[in-house]
Structures are given as C-alpha cells and as structure tokens.
Design an enzyme around this catalytic site. Structure first.
Site, mmCIF file in Angstrom:
data_model
loop_
_atom_site.group_PDB
_atom_site.id
_atom_site.type_symbol
_atom_site.label_atom_id
_atom_site.label_comp_id
_atom_site.label_asym_id
_atom_site.label_seq_id
_atom_site.Cartn_x
_atom_site.Cartn_y
_atom_site.Cartn_z
ATOM 1 C CB CYS A 382 -0.990 -0.045 1.150
ATOM 2 S SG CYS A 382 -2.463 0.925 0.764
ATOM 3 C CG HIS A 508 -3.568 -3.679 2.968
ATOM 4 N ND1 HIS A 508 -2.664 -3.209 3.883
ATOM 5 C CD2 HIS A 508 -4.164 -2.590 2.424
ATOM 6 C CE1 HIS A 508 -2.712 -1.881 3.910
ATOM 7 N NE2 HIS A 508 -3.620 -1.487 3.036
ATOM 8 C CD GLU A 510 -1.321 -6.413 4.869
ATOM 9 O OE1 GLU A 510 -0.995 -6.687 3.699
ATOM 10 O OE2 GLU A 510 -1.513 -5.252 5.266
HETATM 11 N N1 GLN Z 1 -2.033 6.630 2.655
HETATM 12 C C1 GLN Z 1 -2.098 5.874 1.453
HETATM 13 C C2 GLN Z 1 -3.436 6.017 0.758
HETATM 14 O O1 GLN Z 1 -4.397 6.404 1.347
HETATM 15 C C3 GLN Z 1 -1.802 4.409 1.719
HETATM 16 C C4 GLN Z 1 -2.756 3.751 2.663
HETATM 17 C C5 GLN Z 1 -2.252 2.465 3.242
HETATM 18 O O2 GLN Z 1 -1.055 2.206 3.286
HETATM 19 N N2 GLN Z 1 -3.150 1.633 3.760
HETATM 20 O O3 GLN Z 1 -3.533 5.751 -0.415
#
Ligand code: GLN
Length: 538
Positions: A382, A508, A510
């Site tokens: 992310c 994600h 995970e």
């Molecule tokens: N802050 C980033 C976004 O909103 C990544 C979010 C995250 O790592 N879950 O796109």
C-alpha cells in the site's frame, strides 16, 4: 443440528490476555468437529469502527472482504479458522447507538422513551443473533472487548445475561482471567480470578467455563480451588500457559478438553476427538525450522500490533519455507541515506509497510532506493508500494519533486494521485476504497507466475493510487504495471522484473494469509529472501 448455539467470551482482571486467540481456538476446535462456525467481536468503545484510530491506540486495522474496518482480532479469527468475516462480525458501542438513534429518528419506536435497557441491550441481542439467523451457523462465538467491570461493557454483559436466560443450554459463557505469579512470595494467586468471577456474578452471569492465563503451570490443587470458589465444574477450568507460538493454543486447549467441556455444557454429543492433522503438521514444520531468515519491517509504528497481519503472514511464510522468520523493526523516521546501509545489514528481505501521512515517508523512500539499487528482495504494501513508485520517479525518471498528492498538494509530478471518487469526500470514517476488488494479472509477469492465475481478489484500504498518465514512462525504464482492476483500470501491482524480487501491491495481501493457506506472495518473497541470503553469504 437445527438451533444455533451461542458462545460468549469475556475477559477479566486485565486486558491483553488473548481473548481473540481463545475465541479463535474455540472456533477452530468446533470447526474440526464438523460444525459450521463464525466469530464476531463487540467492542465497547464509541467509535463507529476502528478505522479512524491511530494504530498506537488500537493496533492494526483489519479489513474484511466486504470493506469493514475492524479490530485486529478478526484477523486472528480468519487466520485460525479460514472463515471469511464480514461487517456483521464487528460491532462497537458507537454502531449500536447509531443504529438505535437512527431508528428513533425514523419514528420506529412509536413514541417510547429510548433507554439503555431495553433498547440498547435489544439492539446488541439482535446483532448477536443476526449471523446465526441469516446463515444458520451451528455456533456463533461472540468475543466481548474490554474487561469485566468496565463501565462501557455493562450493556453488553446485560445483553449476555438476558440471552443466557432466554436461550438456556444454547448459550454459554467462557470467561478468560489471569493468574499472576508473585515472584517474591513464589506463589500463584487466584484471588484476582475469584474477584473477576464475582463481578460477573454480580451482573447475573455465571461463567460456564474458565480459561486461566498463566505464565507458570497451574497444578490440580489450584484448578480445584478456582473451580470451588467460582461455582465452575472442575473439568471446565482450563489453563492457558504461555506457549512458544499462538498457533499452539488450539492444540493445548484440545488436550485439556476445552471443546468437550463446551459441548457437554451445551448438552451436545461429544463424538470422536478430531486429529487436527494439517494444523499439527504446520506446527511440526514450524518447530523443526531453526534456521532463520531475517526480514526488516520499515515503518513508523514501533508496536508489535501495528503491523499484526504482515508479521503473521511473514511468519507463516517462513514456516512454509522451513525457516524461522526473524522480524527486525526499522523506524522509517530515523532512516537516512547515511545510515541505511548499516541499518539494513544482515537483512535478507525488506517490507515497506503501509501507512498514512507525511511522517516517516522519506525514510521509506530511502529504503526503497537502497534495496532497488542493491537488489535486496523488497515487498512494498500500500503506502510502501506508493513509496517505491515515488522513489523510482525521483531517481530513475529524474523528477526530483515526484510525490503523492497525499503528501504534497502542489507537486507537478504527482505520480501517486488521489482517486477520482475520493476527491469530494469530507468524512474520514469508512470512506476509503475498502474491501476486496478484482485484479487482473499480466501474463508473463512475476506476479502471474507466483499466483499461477490471471484473476485474483485482494483487499484494499486507501485513497491514493498510481497515476496512470505516467505508466509509459515507468514501463520504459523497467518498473512494470502488472496488476489492474478490470473496471476502474487502477494499477494494483508494480514490479521490476530485472530485480530478484521488487514488488509493490496497492492492496493488502496480509489480510488473506491464513495458517493453512499462506499467501503466495509472502511465501515467494520469503523463498527469494532465503535464496538471497545464500548468495550474499556465499
Ligand atoms: N495513505 C495511502 C493512501 O491512502 C496508503 C494507505 C495504506 O497504506 N493503507 O492511499
């Protein structure tokens, strides 16, 4: 089996005893007996969900397939049992009140005065039973967050009292407490347990099963004493000693008959003891693996729980590669060009962690630069993926001011941009791109090779996204967009095929790695990190 049975898991004495692990273990053991189960978590705080909470407050925010931001215990439920949880598996006082207040505004209560009892407690009861009714589960396990005696958990406990009364043998309470060892006196103390059971009894709940958390083995005399003082059958007093891994807990609970105690109390047939074959095999492999693979977690939260699912996924992937995963936290706020080489020495692979906001991102970019130029296996998740993209834009494409719109509103080179549908959003809670989305993998890519399929589903939690207008420039220089959402065309995965393992995912992975079904990306990442270790160590 026709009627759904309800198991409540409460906690006493102190928090952090591992109610989530006990709830997951109960789920696992009943599932192994062929029952269809689900586990839900009720949290007594007023936030609608933990999505807006700082990870320092509450650890990681776990995301369900249907896009609910939930407590990290739901991650344990899924990892232990392989079930998929949904919005209905996670509730807070805030959501209960909101739903009651919305009904009141609609006029549903026909002029009645709305009160904690019966309206809030009825809403809690309705939500406890919702899953059982809708999906006909054999067992619904409900974990109540917090500790007995907290003011805010009182309505939940009152709801349990009523449900136990109404459902009779079809409801049962498992109470988890703590038996401290006093070093100076060299004694194990049961008094806090007795007090916490008394507290439950004073609300009208008699626990049926007690699980005692302890750092030292409890002998029969102590267990008998607890049983006698707490009105609980001796075979329903189970101890949960510290174990080398949380994944040992179900086996230890089975050996002590936690599942049979529950079945007996609920008037059900005991049947044959399940062998837990695949689970035991996993544990065997895990215990046999002594050689280490060292993975650095570059992030800003120096807290075990902040990256819980990533840690568990890496640890499971280690087992499936016959290695013990050693995780080293690297504080991205302190990472600089000057110290990066020293900070990353001895690490076989690096994970650049998710996150929000400016703090610590420059360190993540430094890490991405170092690992890319030194060909160290790197997994960006992310925000981690976004930092890989920014680093590449700055140092390969030559855009020194490249950034994400999240960090810099005005940069000319917004290689990470806000998603179109996010532009007009003002409310922060529950408004990100959340939950599972489809992704199509590019044939011939590294990720296609890893997943061995073209269509995948992964869970998301973000507002910003790779800026498609830069795609050609990135690809020309070797960073490829290899996973896309087929509807929105959003880039979900980037990779540099010329490197050993340099992959960033906007989603994600995970959240989907479980004990018996480890995530292919983590397994392959660890495999490459091990190979890297061999190469770098000759
Ligand atoms: N802050 C980033 C976004 O909103 C990544 C979010 C995250 O790592 N879950 O796109």
């Amino acid at each position: 089996m026709t009627e759904t049975k309800y198991i409540f898991v409460t906690g006493g004495v102190v928090s952090s005893l591992g109610k989530g692990i006990i709830s997951s273990s109960i789920g696992k053991l009943l599932q192994a007996r062929g029952y269809n189960i689900t586990i839900q978590k009720f949290d007594p705080y007023i936030n609608i969900d933990p999505g807006t909470l700082n990870p320092y407050e509450h650890g990681e925010c776990y995301v369900t397939v249907d896009g609910m931001e939930t407590d990290l215990d739901l991650g344990h439920y899924e990892r232990f049992t392989g079930i998929q949880t949904t919005k209905a598996n996670s509730l807070t006082t805030g959501r209960i009140y909101k739903s009651v207040i919305d009904k009141e505004r609609r006029g549903d209560y026909l002029g009645k005065t709305i009160q904690v009892i019966p309206h809030i407690t009825d809403e809690i009861k309705r939500n406890v039973k919702l899953l059982g009714k809708k999906y006909h589960y054999d067992f619904v396990i409900t974990e109540i967050g917090g500790t007995v005696g907290d003011i805010e958990s009182t309505p939940f406990l009152e709801a349990i009292r009523q449900l136990k009364w109404e459902l009779g043998k079809n409801a049962l309470c498992v109470h988890l407490t703590y038996v401290p060892y006093l070093k100076a006196a060299q004694e194990l103390k049961t008094k806090p347990t007795q007090h916490s059971v008394k507290e439950l009894q004073s609300i009208g709940i008699q626990p049926d099963v007690l699980v005692l958390r302890t750092e030292k083995h409890l002998n029969e005399a102590i267990l008998k004493k607890v049983a006698g003082f707490c009105n609980v059958d001796f075979d329903c007093v189970i101890q949960s000693e510290d174990l080398p891994s949380i994944y040992e807990v179900p086996v230890s609970m089975q050996a002590q008959g936690l599942d049979t105690a529950i079945l007996k109390k609920m008037g059900m047939e005991i049947g044959e003891k399940p062998s837990l074959g695949p689970w035991r095999k996993f544990l065997e492999r895990r215990n046999k693996a002594t050689e280490e693979v060292s993975i650095g977690l570059v992030g800003k939260y120096d807290l075990q729980d902040a990256y819980k699912s990533i840690r568990e996924s890496l640890s499971q992937a280690g087992t499936y590669n016959d290695r013990k995963t050693k995780l080293v936290f690297i504080n991205s706020e302190k990472l600089t060009e000057e110290n990066v080489a020293e900070q990353l020495t001895g690490l076989n692979g690096i994970v650049i962690c998710p996150g929000f906001g400016q703090r610590g991102i420059e360190g993540k970019i430094v890490a991405a630069h170092y690992t890319r130029t030194h060909d160290i296996p790197t997994f960006g998740i992310c925000l981690g993926m976004q930092m890989m993209v920014i680093e590449f834009a700055r140092n390969v494409l030559g855009y020194a001011d490249a950034n994400s719109r999240e960090m810099d509103e005005k940069t000319e080179h917004n290689v990470i941009d806000i998603m179109e549908e996010q532009k007009n959003i003002t409310n922060m809670g529950g408004t990100m791109r959340l939950g599972a989305y489809e992704c199509v993998l590019k044939q011939g890519s590294r990720v296609f090779d890893i997943y061995k399929q073209e269509h995948i589903q992964e869970r998301h939690r973000h507002r910003y996204e790779f800026n498609n207008s830069y795609q050609k420039e990135f690809e020309k220089e070797g960073m490829m967009c290899v996973g896309r959402n087929p509807e929105s065309d959003l880039v979900e995965i980037v990779e540099i095929p010329s490197l050993k393992w340099y992959i960033g995912t906007q989603f994600h992975p995970e959240y989907q790695s479980t004990v018996l079904k480890p995530h292919p990306l983590f397994v392959d990442f660890i495999k490459t990190a091990i190979e890297n270790k061999k190469v770098t160590h000759g």
